[in-house]
Design a protein around this motif. Structure first.
Motif, PDB file in Angstrom:
ATOM      1  N   VAL A   1       0.702  -1.153  -0.022  1.00  0.00           N
ATOM      2  CA  VAL A   1      -0.090  -0.086   0.120  1.00  0.00           C
ATOM      3  C   VAL A   1       0.850   1.341   0.036  1.00  0.00           C
ATOM      4  CG1 VAL A   1      -1.585   1.416   1.538  1.00  0.00           C
ATOM      5  CG2 VAL A   1      -2.050  -1.054   1.002  1.00  0.00           C
ATOM      6  N   ARG A   2       1.860   1.038   0.721  1.00  0.00           N
ATOM      7  CA  ARG A   2       2.933   2.535   0.641  1.00  0.00           C
ATOM      8  C   ARG A   2       3.601   2.567  -0.573  1.00  0.00           C
ATOM      9  NH1 ARG A   2       7.021   1.131   4.670  1.00  0.00           N
ATOM     10  NH2 ARG A   2       7.941   3.174   4.094  1.00  0.00           N
ATOM     11  N   ILE A   3       3.926   1.292  -1.096  1.00  0.00           N
ATOM     12  CA  ILE A   3       4.655   1.435  -2.599  1.00  0.00           C
ATOM     13  C   ILE A   3       3.594   2.195  -3.583  1.00  0.00           C
ATOM     14  CG2 ILE A   3       5.631   0.152  -4.593  1.00  0.00           C
ATOM     15  CD1 ILE A   3       6.658  -1.814  -2.372  1.00  0.00           C
ATOM     16  N   ILE A   4       2.364   1.625  -3.519  1.00  0.00           N
ATOM     17  CA  ILE A   4       1.552   2.153  -4.441  1.00  0.00           C
ATOM     18  C   ILE A   4       0.904   3.648  -4.075  1.00  0.00           C
ATOM     19  CG2 ILE A   4      -1.075   1.741  -5.123  1.00  0.00           C
ATOM     20  CD1 ILE A   4      -0.217  -1.215  -4.851  1.00  0.00           C
ATOM     21  N   GLU A   5       0.524   3.828  -2.986  1.00  0.00           N
ATOM     22  CA  GLU A   5       0.032   5.318  -2.454  1.00  0.00           C
ATOM     23  C   GLU A   5       1.244   6.343  -2.903  1.00  0.00           C
ATOM     24  OE1 GLU A   5      -3.555   4.784   0.478  1.00  0.00           O
ATOM     25  OE2 GLU A   5      -1.555   5.030   1.422  1.00  0.00           O
TER      26      GLU A   5
ATOM     27  N   GLU B   1      19.166  -1.633  -9.990  1.00  0.00           N
ATOM     28  CA  GLU B   1      19.594  -1.531  -8.703  1.00  0.00           C
ATOM     29  C   GLU B   1      18.907  -0.493  -7.820  1.00  0.00           C
ATOM     30  OE1 GLU B   1      21.633  -1.580 -11.618  1.00  0.00           O
ATOM     31  OE2 GLU B   1      22.598  -3.314 -11.310  1.00  0.00           O
ATOM     32  N   LYS B   2      18.603   0.453  -8.697  1.00  0.00           N
ATOM     33  CA  LYS B   2      17.718   1.762  -8.250  1.00  0.00           C
ATOM     34  C   LYS B   2      16.358   1.352  -8.172  1.00  0.00           C
ATOM     35  CE  LYS B   2      16.068   6.690  -9.155  1.00  0.00           C
ATOM     36  NZ  LYS B   2      16.000   7.371 -10.174  1.00  0.00           N
ATOM     37  N   TYR B   3      15.833   0.455  -8.759  1.00  0.00           N
ATOM     38  CA  TYR B   3      14.509  -0.006  -8.326  1.00  0.00           C
ATOM     39  C   TYR B   3      14.541  -0.935  -7.340  1.00  0.00           C
ATOM     40  CZ  TYR B   3      12.362   1.303 -12.759  1.00  0.00           C
ATOM     41  OH  TYR B   3      11.731   2.064 -13.864  1.00  0.00           O
ATOM     42  N   GLU B   4      15.615  -1.687  -7.146  1.00  0.00           N
ATOM     43  CA  GLU B   4      15.706  -2.617  -5.987  1.00  0.00           C
ATOM     44  C   GLU B   4      15.905  -1.907  -4.719  1.00  0.00           C
ATOM     45  OE1 GLU B   4      17.456  -6.628  -8.458  1.00  0.00           O
ATOM     46  OE2 GLU B   4      18.703  -5.087  -7.699  1.00  0.00           O
ATOM     47  N   SER B   5      16.598  -0.725  -4.602  1.00  0.00           N
ATOM     48  CA  SER B   5      17.115  -0.042  -3.650  1.00  0.00           C
ATOM     49  C   SER B   5      15.792   0.689  -3.106  1.00  0.00           C
ATOM     50  CB  SER B   5      17.886   0.917  -3.745  1.00  0.00           C
ATOM     51  OG  SER B   5      19.418   0.438  -4.354  1.00  0.00           O
ATOM     52  N   ILE B   6      15.180   1.177  -3.972  1.00  0.00           N
ATOM     53  CA  ILE B   6      13.570   1.710  -3.672  1.00  0.00           C
ATOM     54  C   ILE B   6      12.837   0.826  -2.990  1.00  0.00           C
ATOM     55  CG2 ILE B   6      11.967   3.078  -4.369  1.00  0.00           C
ATOM     56  CD1 ILE B   6      13.640   4.590  -6.429  1.00  0.00           C
ATOM     57  N   PHE B   7      12.651  -0.321  -3.663  1.00  0.00           N
ATOM     58  CA  PHE B   7      11.689  -1.506  -3.013  1.00  0.00           C
ATOM     59  C   PHE B   7      12.084  -2.030  -1.698  1.00  0.00           C
ATOM     60  CE2 PHE B   7      10.722  -6.037  -2.295  1.00  0.00           C
ATOM     61  CZ  PHE B   7       9.418  -5.844  -2.680  1.00  0.00           C
ATOM     62  N   ASN B   8      13.552  -1.766  -1.575  1.00  0.00           N
ATOM     63  CA  ASN B   8      13.908  -2.185  -0.154  1.00  0.00           C
ATOM     64  C   ASN B   8      13.552  -1.085   1.125  1.00  0.00           C
ATOM     65  OD1 ASN B   8      14.938  -4.832  -0.735  1.00  0.00           O
ATOM     66  ND2 ASN B   8      17.127  -4.089  -0.892  1.00  0.00           N
ATOM     67  N   HIS B   9      13.554   0.010   0.488  1.00  0.00           N
ATOM     68  CA  HIS B   9      13.143   1.131   1.446  1.00  0.00           C
ATOM     69  C   HIS B   9      11.825   0.675   1.867  1.00  0.00           C
ATOM     70  CE1 HIS B   9      12.496   5.145   2.692  1.00  0.00           C
ATOM     71  NE2 HIS B   9      11.348   5.142   2.174  1.00  0.00           N
ATOM     72  N   TYR B  10      10.969   0.154   1.189  1.00  0.00           N
ATOM     73  CA  TYR B  10       9.390  -0.135   1.697  1.00  0.00           C
ATOM     74  C   TYR B  10       9.402  -1.439   2.764  1.00  0.00           C
ATOM     75  CZ  TYR B  10       8.370   3.441  -1.251  1.00  0.00           C
ATOM     76  OH  TYR B  10       8.028   4.693  -2.068  1.00  0.00           O
TER      77      TYR B  10
END
Ligand code: XUL
Ligand code: CO
Length: 439
Positions: A374-378, A429-438
């Motif tokens: 939900v956080r990723i989508i919002e 790697e940017k996508y993976e780092s952002i995903f890991n943030h959540y």
């Protein structure tokens, strides 16, 4: 539940206690059924379901060892223990606070010497199940027919080379659909355990696939005839028990359904442990099925890639549950499907409370996955990055390709005018780092 029928004495209704200590595993720390996220209650996003076969029929036996799980409901004649098992199951569902369950016809009631007697056993047991459903409000997420365990099905059911066996499977599915209607099941699953082959030498693959399609057509006809409203689901699995199974993975099943004109009658029940057995990453079939509008339900479990067989473990990995819930939320939910725990406690997890601990842990893992998704989508950052990555398709020649109106001649003209495309980073790697943030 009457005291003499209590199987999980000392365990009361599982509560949501977000402040609980790490060691307190008999409460939810994240799953808060009534909490609303993106306009929907958590329980409606997640639609958890407990499966009958692993949790109430499972004994811990494996190909190398005898049963390890002593369950107090496995006592008496097969019908006596079926009744105790049903009582235990409903006590478990209500204490856990799960609103759905799933079962094979043969989990619920034992086979008799004739189809008539088997059906009588099933009638008696499903009468009792219906009473318990009415008393507790617990509902059937899906019913399925066990068309793989009995020796008659050793060469397949709908794909058996002997039509006598196919007919038996048809008679069994007819009864299964009657049961689905009687119990108000939301879905009906077909898992083709032995629909495949061990050797191509003795197998007419084209004939078997056609017979399977015609078998499904009979099921669709009967469903319509009796006015059964539930969603039909096919559960892909590449192998085990067969060397090759026709319902190999999501794309094989979607191709099969489209080839035989059955795609409007079925969706898919994706089990990630089957997906990884097919050599794909955990979320592969969830994402692929959803992309085709065919993700109907999920058998929530996980395997052990280091072992490489269908270990049916409880899903506990937050990265995986986040990926699954992101896809589910993006497609607007799973209803009338749900998250069915087709998972078993390890044969070494021998305490009755381990059944609770396993389900609570997996429900919490999914609640965390939902919150993350939900956080990723919002916040929409990842979605904006993906949109930008495909922005060349929003106008000009890209738009014509998108709409399917472009030609190769136009591609040639475009390249002559615009030359070499520039190199663009994929930024994985940017996508993976952002995903890991959540997570
Ligand atoms: C087998 C499996 C089945 C189906 C129902 O691997 O997943 O339990 O879910 O028959
Ligand atoms: Co399954």
């Amino acid at each position: 539940m009457a005291a003499q029928g209590e199987f999980f004495a000392g365990i009361s209704k599982i509560q949501y206690v977000p402040s609980a200590a790490a060691g307190d595993v008999m409460c939810f720390k994240h799953y808060n059924a009534e909490e609303v996220l993106m306009g929907r209650k958590m329980e409606a996003w997640l639609r958890f379901s407990v499966c009958y076969w692993h949790s109430f029929c499972g004994t811990g036996a494996d190909p190398f060892g005898f049963p390890t799980l002593q369950r107090p409901w496995n006592e008496g004649t097969p019908m006596e223990s079926a009744k105790k098992r049903l009582g235990a199951a409903f006590e478990f569902f209500t204490k856990l606070g799960v609103k759905y369950y799933t079962f094979h016809d043969r989990d619920m009631a034992p086979e008799g010497p004739t189809l008539e007697e088997t059906n009588r056993n099933l009638d008696e047991m499903t009468d009792l199940a219906l009473q318990l459903q009415c008393q507790t409000g617990v509902k059937v997420l899906w019913v399925t027919c066990n068309l793989f365990a009995h020796p008659r099905y050793m060469n397949g059911a709908a794909t058996n080379p002997d039509c006598h066996v196919l007919a038996y499977a048809g008679a069994q599915v007819k009864k299964g659909l009657d049961v689905a209607k009687k119990l108000g099941a939301d879905n009906f699953v077909f898992w083709g355990g032995r629909e495949g082959f061990l050797s191509t030498h003795n197998t007419d693959v084209a004939a078997e696939l056609k017979h399977m399609a015609n078998f499904f057509r009979m099921a669709v006809d009967y469903k319509e005839k009796i006015g059964l409203k539930c969603q039909f689901l096919i559960e892909p699995k590449p192998k085990e028990p067969c060397k090759h199974q026709y319902d190999y993975d999501a794309m094989s099943v979607i191709g099969f359904l489209k080839h035989y004109g059955l795609e409007n009658h079925f969706k898919l029940n994706i089990e990630p442990n089957h997906t990884t057995l097919a050599g794909h990453c955990y979320e592969h079939d969830i994402v692929l099925a959803s992309a085709f509008g065919m993700l109907g339900s999920v058998d929530s479990n996980t395997g052990s890639p280091d072992l490489g067989w269908d270990t049916d473990q409880f899903p506990m990995d937050i990265r995986n549950t986040t990926m699954v819930m992101k896809t589910i939320v993006e497609q607007g939910g799973l209803q009338p499907g749900g998250l069915n725990f087709d998972a078993k406690v390890r044969r070494e997890s021998t305490d009755l409370e381990d059944l609770f601990i396993a389900h609570i842990g997996a429900m919490d893992a999914f609640a965390r996955g939902l919150r993350n998704a939900v956080r990723i989508i919002e916040e929409g950052l990842l979605a904006r990055m993906v949109k930008e990555r495909y922005s060349s398709f929003s106008d000009g020649i890209g738009r014509k390709v998108e709409e399917g109106t472009a030609s190769l001649e136009e591609m040639e003209t475009f390249i002559k005018q615009n030359g070499e495309p520039k190199v663009t980073s994929g930024k994985q790697e940017k996508y993976e780092s952002i995903f890991n943030h959540y997570i």
